[in-house]
Design an enzyme around this catalytic site. Structure first.
Site, short mmCIF file in Angstrom:
data_model
loop_
_atom_site.label_atom_id
_atom_site.label_comp_id
_atom_site.label_asym_id
_atom_site.label_seq_id
_atom_site.Cartn_x
_atom_site.Cartn_y
_atom_site.Cartn_z
N CYS A 143 21.65 55.31 5.80
CA CYS A 143 20.54 56.17 5.77
C CYS A 143 20.54 57.29 4.69
CB CYS A 143 21.23 57.12 7.21
SG CYS A 143 23.14 57.90 6.57
N ASP B 180 -14.48 60.67 -18.64
CA ASP B 180 -14.81 60.60 -19.43
C ASP B 180 -16.40 59.73 -19.86
OD1 ASP B 180 -14.45 60.24 -22.59
OD2 ASP B 180 -14.43 57.91 -22.41
N CYS C 32 23.91 58.56 2.43
CA CYS C 32 24.20 57.31 2.02
C CYS C 32 23.48 57.30 1.37
CB CYS C 32 23.78 55.65 2.50
SG CYS C 32 25.16 55.47 4.05
N ASP D 30 -9.90 56.30 -20.23
CA ASP D 30 -10.00 54.79 -21.28
C ASP D 30 -9.68 54.69 -22.22
OD1 ASP D 30 -12.77 54.86 -21.91
OD2 ASP D 30 -12.83 53.01 -22.54
N ASP E 271 -8.72 59.66 -25.20
CA ASP E 271 -8.78 60.35 -23.72
C ASP E 271 -7.52 60.22 -23.58
OD1 ASP E 271 -11.16 59.81 -23.08
OD2 ASP E 271 -11.13 58.20 -22.84
#
Length: 845
Positions: free
Chosen positions: A28, A506, A31, A716, A720
């Site tokens: 749980c 971009d 724990c 990409d 960037d």
């Protein structure tokens, strides 16, 4: 799993290390909190994050701490506290052996739990038969005897419930009570109270030995169902792990056959006969591997011999196989369908694409959403609070409540008579909640009723639902995303996605395909030394061979396609996003050649004539990027380069706008070029940020944030990366640079902008499921605990038995897991209802 035991952190400090531990025995949220607290208390541990569903802990070590020492100490401490654990070994053979041992341990635990469940259900059936025989008036020797039922209860506690009760008491002894503690205390209290009533009948107490039997049976049934649901939730992630090939076919190269055109075509390798099967972890970069049709690609590599169709659906979710030829890259875990190929290893171990995906998915499951912090805080003190509430319940009813409402003793007696002499159906809840009947009964004693209410409070509380609320949703959602090429780095990302109101794209390589081509070559008129277009292209390609920018690649490739030989060049100097300069051999002498934008030429004292600006503006209005060229500080011409839009760019951006998001285009191109591209995408002029230098992209994102916008950035390239890091949520395309992918919060494996829409939908759906789970978990406990404490007993005569409370507790945990499993249905639904048309917008002429 490919996560190594000790790895360097990706943070700024290179000395920070992390450990990965596999832990068993957690039931749980209590724990989880207990394990995190134990780990965080150890010297040298900076932080610890534990996942209940995957049973994995990630420990961040403090700088200058020896991780090897912690790797020896931490498992011992957790094992002593009742949570057997082990550190994952950093080398692959030991890692696989360790995971195999762990899998065997978990399988043995599951078998033991099923065996205990069978015994518990058997005891419950016998107990039920005894009560039914009394109800219908059939005397079955021994079954109606209280001593016999005491034996059944003792057997339930000692056989199927032994581990549960023992773990609960041990956790209490170590100062970290868990759900097992509450269940164990409730079952033992019910048994001991009934035992006292059996030994001393003069007290007039009722024996309810059936309650421990029902409690153990329902708890084990609920846990078994919950475990199956959790395994189903982890099935997607396990299938991702199963993609990891174990064996590779290593071959050797005898030599190379001559090629007719060595400039454009590589020499064909000759493979030595025979192949050796070796474990994948033994492969090294540069070695050669053969993959036959129908086999999985064992490692990341580049095809050097052969041609085939590759099924990449297991990594990208794309169902259409991809044709791969010499020079193309393939990834580990993909399926070779049609032809035999030979590839050269480019990445090994945890550097392969599959390994990085698995690591991203697993990291996502251990990074908690801020919304979970409240649940974790509550869970840390939950069992203490429940035990305190149980104690207050007893004190209130024994000393005050029964003096204010003495008639409830009769209600309790009627309920007890009803539940002791009627069959406890598989779903005993209606009987437990029904109004008191008119059956003849004897009133309960104040002590006995107070104890029953106390036991019900202990048993009905469910910290497990709190612990499962976030990790199950993240496990299902992140694994489902990985199946469809969407990688989400963690729950904290989901919180930020929900607040986004602006998405910035971009241009080059993001909304465009990243495969630009030279469409225009304009030679400056009235030059003292006139040049042809071929000469300009030849010189430009000779300069651009020193850089890897997409525009440079377009110029070099165009020159090669026209059969132009590159000239000798040296002293390359490049400024990202601006231009390149080099010394080129022209007619036997060295000349300085520049290529770049107008500002780059101006910085090098090159004055552009009015014709240059006019011609550049004409080409730029067609949506093409301008590259100016100068020789010895004289402008000699320009190149117009066009990069086609991605097929789904227009529809994807329009869909985002229809959903209320502000969409913007960010580029270093001229404003005329950016406006033409924006027009093709359906964006207004005020949605374009143009002529931005690479180092200024992050400033542009920061400026939007300063205006109060919550910004997501899609990019990409290397340039960037700062903007992706600055944005509230960075989204990178997988085909981009590794730096961009490592910086981003979301990674799109299929390189489709439509996946930006899908990723946002999935993120919101995961977060919505987490919220539903937490509302249910908190709401269940907020409502059920007062009911169990007898709030409705005086007015509505509602008294929950411990057995019914245990059933409700188990049902609560199962409900959370099942709700998380519904994510797959929701994801499929939004995928069908929100398709992105694969149209092909074109740039204006």
């Amino acid at each position: 799993m490919l996560t190594s035991a000790i790895v360097s952190s990706t943070s700024a400090s290179p000395t920070v290390q992390t450990l990965t531990l596999d832990i068993t025995g957690m039931k749980c949220a209590g724990c989880v909190k207990a394990v995190e607290r134990k780990l965080a208390q150890q010297p040298g541990v900076q932080s610890a994050c534990v996942n209940l569903v995957t049973e994995v802990a990630t420990v961040t070590c403090e700088p200058e701490t020896d991780p090897e020492g912690l790797a020896q100490v931490l498992p011992q401490i957790l094992t002593q506290s009742g949570f057997p654990s082990q550190v994952r070994q950093s080398n692959s053979p030991s890692l696989q052996a360790g995971l195999a041992d762990l899998a065997n341990l978990r399988q043995a635990q599951a078998q033991r739990q099923r065996r205990d469940l069978i015994v518990a259900i058997g005891l419950l059936l016998v107990s039920t038969i005894g009560h039914v025989s009394q109800t219908i008036g059939i005397a079955i020797p021994g079954l109606g005897n209280d001593g016999f039922h005491a034996g059944l209860a003792a057997a339930a506690l000692l056989v199927p419930g032994r581990a549960l009760v023992w773990d609960g008491l041990k956790s209490l002894w170590h100062g970290a009570p868990t759900m097992n503690t509450l269940i164990g205390l409730g079952a033992l209290t019910a048994f001991l109270t009934s035992l006292v009533a059996l030994i001393n009948p003069t007290l007039g107490w009722e024996c309810f030995f059936d309650e421990p039997v029902m409690l153990i049976g329902f708890i084990l049934l609920g846990r078994t169902l919950e475990q199956q649901a959790r395994h189903r939730a982890a099935a997607s992630f396990q299938s991702l792990l199963a993609l990891q090939p174990r064996i590779a076919r290593l071959v050797k190269v005898q030599g190379f056959s001559p090629s007719q055109d060595q400039r454009d075509q590589p020499q064909t390798p000759t493979i030595a006969p025979g192949a050796i099967e070796v474990p994948v972890e033994h492969l090294r970069v540069g070695e050669w591997v053969q993959v036959l049709p129908g086999e999985q690609v064992p490692i990341d590599g580049e095809i050097l011999l052969g041609e085939s169709t590759i099924d990449e659906s297991m990594l990208t979710g794309e169902s259409v196989p991809v044709v791969k030829r010499i020079g193309d890259s393939v990834s580990a875990g993909t399926l070779n369908q049609s032809g035999a190929i030979v590839l050269q290893v480019t990445h090994t171990g945890e550097n392969t694409t599959l390994a990085r995906i698995i690591q991203l998915v697993e990291t996502a499951q251990t990074r908690k959403a801020p919304i979970q912090q409240l649940a974790d805080t509550v869970a840390g003190y939950f069992t203490y609070g429940v035990m305190a509430l149980a104690g207050l319940t007893f004190l209130f009813w024994f000393f005050l409540g029964l003096h204010w409402w003495p008639e409830v003793l009769n209600y309790g007696g009627q309920m007890s008579h009803q539940m002791s002499h009627q069959m406890p159906h598989p779903l005993p809840l209606p009987e437990a909640l029904a109004p008191a009947s008119t059956l003849p009964s004897h009133p309960l004693s104040p002590l006995l009723l107070s104890l029953k209410l106390t036991i019900a409070v202990l048993v009905i509380a469910c910290p497990c639902a709190l612990g499962l609320a976030t990790p199950t949703a993240l496990l299902v959602g992140s694994s489902l995303g990985a199946e469809n090429g969407l990688l989400i780095r963690g729950g904290d990302v989901l919180e930020r996605v929900r607040t986004l109101d602006t998405i910035v794209f971009d241009k080059t390589g993001t909304v465009t395909q990243g495969q630009p081509t030279v469409t225009d070559i304009i030679v400056a008129p009235q030059l003292a030394q006139p040049y042809t277009t071929d000469q300009l292209l030849q010189m430009a390609a000779s300069v651009e061979q020193g850089t890897t920018h997409p525009l440079a690649t377009a110029i070099v490739q165009t020159a090669k396609n026209q059969g132009l030989d590159l000239l000798s060049a040296s002293e390359f100097r490049t400024q990202a996003g601006a231009g390149v300069i080099a010394q080129v051999d022209l007619a036997g002498r060295r000349s300085c050649v520049l290529l770049g934008n107008a500002d780059w030429l101006n910085q090098h004292q090159v004055t552009l004539p009015p014709d240059a600006h006019a011609q550049a503006a004409t080409v730029a209005h067609q949506g093409k990027t301008i590259v100016h060229m100068a020789i010895e500080q004289q402008w000699v011409g320009l190149f117009g380069i066009q990069d086609p839009l991605r097929p789904d760019a227009q529809d994807s951006l329009q869909t985002l706008q229809r959903e209320g998001l502000r969409v913007m285009l960010l580029t270093g191109d001229r404003r005329e070029t950016a406006q033409a591209v924006a027009q093709a995408l359906g964006l207004a002029s005020d949605q374009v940020i143009a002529e931005v230098k690479p180092e200024e992209k992050s400033h542009a994102i920061a400026a939007l944030q300063a205006q109060g916008y919550r910004v997501g950035m899609v990019g990409d390239g290397i340039n960037d990366a700062p903007a992706l890091a600055q944005a509230d949520v960075g989204i990178a395309l997988q085909s981009g640079t590794e730096v961009a992918a490592e910086t981003a919060s979301l990674v799109l494996m299929r390189d489709r902008l439509s996946d930006v829409v899908l990723a946002l939908h999935l993120s919101r759906q995961i977060l919505g499921t987490i919220r539903q789970n937490l509302v249910w978990a908190f709401g269940y406990n907020a409502v059920s605990i007062p009911i169990a404490a007898g709030v409705f007993l005086p007015q509505f005569r509602i008294l929950l038995s411990p057995g019914s409370a245990g059933f409700l507790m188990a049902l609560s945990s199962i409900s959370v897991v099942l709700n998380s499993l519904l994510l797959r249905w929701h994801f499929n639904r939004i995928s069908i209802e929100s398709p992105i048309r694969q149209s092909k917008p074109s740039l204006p002429n």
